[in-house]
Scaffold this active site. Structure first.
Site, PDB file in Angstrom:
ATOM      1  N   GLY A   1       0.745  -1.117  -0.142  1.00  0.00           N
ATOM      2  CA  GLY A   1       0.167   0.009  -0.116  1.00  0.00           C
ATOM      3  C   GLY A   1       0.772   1.221  -0.002  1.00  0.00           C
ATOM      4  O   GLY A   1       0.590   2.304   0.707  1.00  0.00           O
TER       5      GLY A   1
ATOM      6  N   SER B   1       1.421   3.525  -2.383  1.00  0.00           N
ATOM      7  CA  SER B   1       1.419   4.526  -3.519  1.00  0.00           C
ATOM      8  C   SER B   1       0.919   5.743  -2.871  1.00  0.00           C
ATOM      9  O   SER B   1       0.825   6.924  -3.717  1.00  0.00           O
ATOM     10  CB  SER B   1       0.668   4.002  -4.635  1.00  0.00           C
ATOM     11  OG  SER B   1      -0.787   3.615  -3.984  1.00  0.00           O
TER      12      SER B   1
ATOM     13  N   GLY C   1      17.125   9.476  -5.604  1.00  0.00           N
ATOM     14  CA  GLY C   1      18.375   8.921  -5.587  1.00  0.00           C
ATOM     15  C   GLY C   1      18.379   7.350  -5.702  1.00  0.00           C
ATOM     16  O   GLY C   1      19.468   6.822  -5.332  1.00  0.00           O
TER      17      GLY C   1
ATOM     18  N   ASN D   1       1.718  -2.131   5.475  1.00  0.00           N
ATOM     19  CA  ASN D   1       0.775  -1.228   5.523  1.00  0.00           C
ATOM     20  C   ASN D   1      -0.543  -0.987   4.974  1.00  0.00           C
ATOM     21  O   ASN D   1      -1.393  -0.526   5.335  1.00  0.00           O
ATOM     22  CB  ASN D   1       1.689   0.062   5.065  1.00  0.00           C
ATOM     23  CG  ASN D   1       0.714   1.257   4.874  1.00  0.00           C
ATOM     24  OD1 ASN D   1       0.502   2.049   5.653  1.00  0.00           O
ATOM     25  ND2 ASN D   1       0.495   1.597   3.583  1.00  0.00           N
TER      26      ASN D   1
ATOM     27  N   TYR E   1     -13.015  -2.969  12.700  1.00  0.00           N
ATOM     28  CA  TYR E   1     -11.686  -2.479  12.263  1.00  0.00           C
ATOM     29  C   TYR E   1     -10.619  -2.385  13.369  1.00  0.00           C
ATOM     30  O   TYR E   1      -9.532  -2.943  13.123  1.00  0.00           O
ATOM     31  CB  TYR E   1     -11.629  -0.900  11.637  1.00  0.00           C
ATOM     32  CG  TYR E   1     -10.421  -0.318  11.384  1.00  0.00           C
ATOM     33  CD1 TYR E   1      -9.737  -0.872  10.309  1.00  0.00           C
ATOM     34  CD2 TYR E   1      -9.771   0.334  12.373  1.00  0.00           C
ATOM     35  CE1 TYR E   1      -8.408  -0.048   9.802  1.00  0.00           C
ATOM     36  CE2 TYR E   1      -8.512   1.133  12.165  1.00  0.00           C
ATOM     37  CZ  TYR E   1      -7.729   0.845  10.821  1.00  0.00           C
ATOM     38  OH  TYR E   1      -6.691   1.300  10.534  1.00  0.00           O
ATOM     39  N   ALA E   2     -11.017  -1.869  14.424  1.00  0.00           N
ATOM     40  CA  ALA E   2     -10.038  -2.003  15.681  1.00  0.00           C
ATOM     41  C   ALA E   2      -9.895  -3.274  16.247  1.00  0.00           C
ATOM     42  O   ALA E   2      -8.564  -3.841  16.430  1.00  0.00           O
ATOM     43  CB  ALA E   2     -10.522  -1.052  16.894  1.00  0.00           C
TER      44      ALA E   2
ATOM     45  N   LYS F   1      -7.215  -4.761  14.067  1.00  0.00           N
ATOM     46  CA  LYS F   1      -5.782  -4.155  14.254  1.00  0.00           C
ATOM     47  C   LYS F   1      -5.149  -4.720  15.681  1.00  0.00           C
ATOM     48  O   LYS F   1      -3.719  -4.763  15.818  1.00  0.00           O
ATOM     49  CB  LYS F   1      -5.944  -2.719  14.236  1.00  0.00           C
ATOM     50  CG  LYS F   1      -6.019  -2.156  12.931  1.00  0.00           C
ATOM     51  CD  LYS F   1      -4.919  -2.302  11.817  1.00  0.00           C
ATOM     52  CE  LYS F   1      -5.098  -1.412  10.710  1.00  0.00           C
ATOM     53  NZ  LYS F   1      -3.650  -1.713  10.209  1.00  0.00           N
TER      54      LYS F   1
ATOM     55  N   ILE G   1      -5.570  10.819  11.887  1.00  0.00           N
ATOM     56  CA  ILE G   1      -4.728  11.423  10.832  1.00  0.00           C
ATOM     57  C   ILE G   1      -5.621  11.951   9.496  1.00  0.00           C
ATOM     58  O   ILE G   1      -6.377  11.498   9.217  1.00  0.00           O
ATOM     59  CB  ILE G   1      -3.643  10.390  10.200  1.00  0.00           C
ATOM     60  CG1 ILE G   1      -2.945   9.710  11.197  1.00  0.00           C
ATOM     61  CG2 ILE G   1      -2.925  10.989   8.940  1.00  0.00           C
ATOM     62  CD1 ILE G   1      -1.785  10.373  11.869  1.00  0.00           C
TER      63      ILE G   1
END
Length: 254
Positions: free
Chosen positions: A13, A15, A55, A96, A159-160, A163, A192
């Site tokens: 994930g 991108s 680089g 991720n 979801y939690a 996780k 976030i």
């Protein structure tokens, strides 16, 4: 911190959002980067160009990590990319990739429960299992947890829960791989302001203010708050940290 020149990192994930920021910070330290993406080839190509401009070597591989169907073929794709870079192994795995969902407890569809399990837990475990033999001794595995395993927000119950399983898996994996010098840690972001949460904030615009008011540092988190922590855990300086959940929430609900 010690540079990561000569190291190769895989970021699922990678991108966009937290994955892309982690890739950028690892690239800034000299690591070559392979990212995965599901559908947005343009975003993946843009990320690769950004990383190469820093680089380092970079590549993007398409894979749908919902369940186990694509893991064997992806592993072969990944080996091929390593061979393109004259490598047989890699050094840093950042798990991720994931999806989010929210439902009141009494309204959780079984199909949604299956989708979250397949994407956020099952595929992470099976992908890590498939790739572990390719990780160099003294390598790094970093998983993405969540602040919601410490504090509760009712609509995120499934979801939690997934996780929480990921964070527990992280600790057990650290014990299992410690004999190879591989460290395994979880980064647990708080709220976030990024595209992962965009729909939620659009539905509840007051949420950003609530998050900021309940955060010791007085603001909502930003994507760029998390990448440096991932890069630190990938460094030599973090070599004595393993089996840990590192919460990066700005002090949410202390």
């Amino acid at each position: 911190m010690t540079n990561l020149n000569g190291k190769i990192a895989l970021i699922t994930g990678g991108s966009r959002s937290l994955g892309r920021n982690a890739a950028q910070h690892l690239a800034n330290k000299g690591a070559d980067i392979i990212i995965t993406y599901v559908r947005n080839e343009e975003a993946a190509a843009e990320t690769v160009r950004d990383l190469e401009a820093r680089g380092v070597r970079a590549a993007a591989l398409q894979v749908d990590l919902e369940g186990s169907a694509s893991i064997a073929s992806f592993t072969e794709q990944f080996k091929h990319q390593l061979n393109e870079w004259s490598a047989e192994r890699f050094d840093i795995l950042v798990n991720n990739a994931g999806i989010t969902s929210e439902h009141p407890f009494g309204q959780i569809p079984e199909a949604e429960l299956d989708r979250l399990y397949d994407t956020n837990y099952k595929s992470l475990v099976l992908l890590t299992q498939a790739l572990e033999p390719l990780i160099n001794d003294d390598g790094r595995i970093i998983t993405m947890g969540t602040g919601l395993t410490r504090v509760t927000f009712a609509p995120m119950v499934v979801y939690a829960g997934m996780k929480a399983a990921v964070e527990t898996f992280t600790r057990y994996l650290a014990q299992d791989l410690g004999k190879r010098g591989i460290t395994v840690n979880a980064v647990a972001p708080g709220g976030i302001d990024n595209d992962f949460n965009a729909d939620r904030f659009e539905k509840m615009p007051q949420m950003k203010g609530i998050l900021a008011e309940n955060t010791a540092l007085g603001r909502i988190g930003r994507t760029e708050d998390i990448g440096p922590i991932t890069a630190f855990l990938a460094s030599d300086e973090a070599g004595w940290i393993t089996g840990q959940r590192i919460e990066a929430s700005g002090g949410f609900k202390l």
